[in-house]
Motif scaffolding. Sequence first.
Motif, PDB file in Angstrom:
ATOM      1  N   ALA A 148      -1.377  10.611   3.163  1.00 34.56           N
ATOM      2  CA  ALA A 148      -1.503  12.056   2.956  1.00 34.56           C
ATOM      3  C   ALA A 148      -2.337  12.291   1.714  1.00 34.56           C
ATOM      4  O   ALA A 148      -2.046  11.764   0.645  1.00 34.56           O
ATOM      5  N   ILE A 174      -3.187  15.226  -0.619  1.00 37.75           N
ATOM      6  CA  ILE A 174      -2.649  16.555  -0.886  1.00 37.75           C
ATOM      7  C   ILE A 174      -3.475  17.215  -1.982  1.00 37.75           C
ATOM      8  O   ILE A 174      -3.537  16.724  -3.108  1.00 37.75           O
ATOM      9  N   ILE A 191       0.457   8.541  -0.804  1.00 40.95           N
ATOM     10  CA  ILE A 191       0.155   9.942  -1.071  1.00 40.95           C
ATOM     11  C   ILE A 191      -0.898   9.959  -2.170  1.00 40.95           C
ATOM     12  O   ILE A 191      -0.731   9.331  -3.213  1.00 40.95           O
ATOM     13  N   MET A 215       5.337   7.397   5.133  1.00 41.00           N
ATOM     14  CA  MET A 215       4.239   7.598   4.204  1.00 41.00           C
ATOM     15  C   MET A 215       3.784   6.253   3.652  1.00 41.00           C
ATOM     16  O   MET A 215       4.552   5.546   3.011  1.00 41.00           O
TER      17      MET A 215
END
Length: 192
Positions: free
Chosen positions: A133, A135, A169, A166
Amino acid sequence: LTFGPNSDADALIWRYLRARKYKIDVGTKLLKDTLGWRNQSKHLKAALDFKPSPELLAKWGKFFESTYLQGTSKHGHVVCIDRTVCKDIGKLRQGMNDDELQTMWIMHNEYRICKLLKDCSNTAGHTVDKQVAIIDVQKVGLSALRYMGILHTLASIDQYHYPEIMFKIIIVNSPSLFTTIWSAVSNILDKR
């Protein structure tokens, strides 16, 4: 076991064991709790049956924008980009109650797991059960600190019912005050 990419029971069990540092009794309990949650959760049932109104989708979209699939990493993980598009989470909260917010969050997770990871698994020819991810927090403001309760609830949903999906991140475009916000938010996250 009927959830997760390709409903791969082995990969699912390993995710729950990894989430609890391979302690079989603790990992098994977590998985049993999640199976119970999947049978009992009004938010999950709502998310799976959910056909959100255009108004609710518009409210969600004013706060959070997801570009679900940007491709795959060199390790074959799904790469998603999430952008906060509103500095004031309070604006989202004015239009959505906690039940709607949790339902939208779960729907977001279910889509990633049951659609994106499954599609990547089918393409790769093996189970892909993790994502990267990215972000973008450029528009996160201090108002996020006022909503630690609901942020904690959403983080708990992820940690207890969607563990170990995950891979990484990556936080980008963080404003200088993000360090302050992160110090508060990181306390509610599982260290793994």
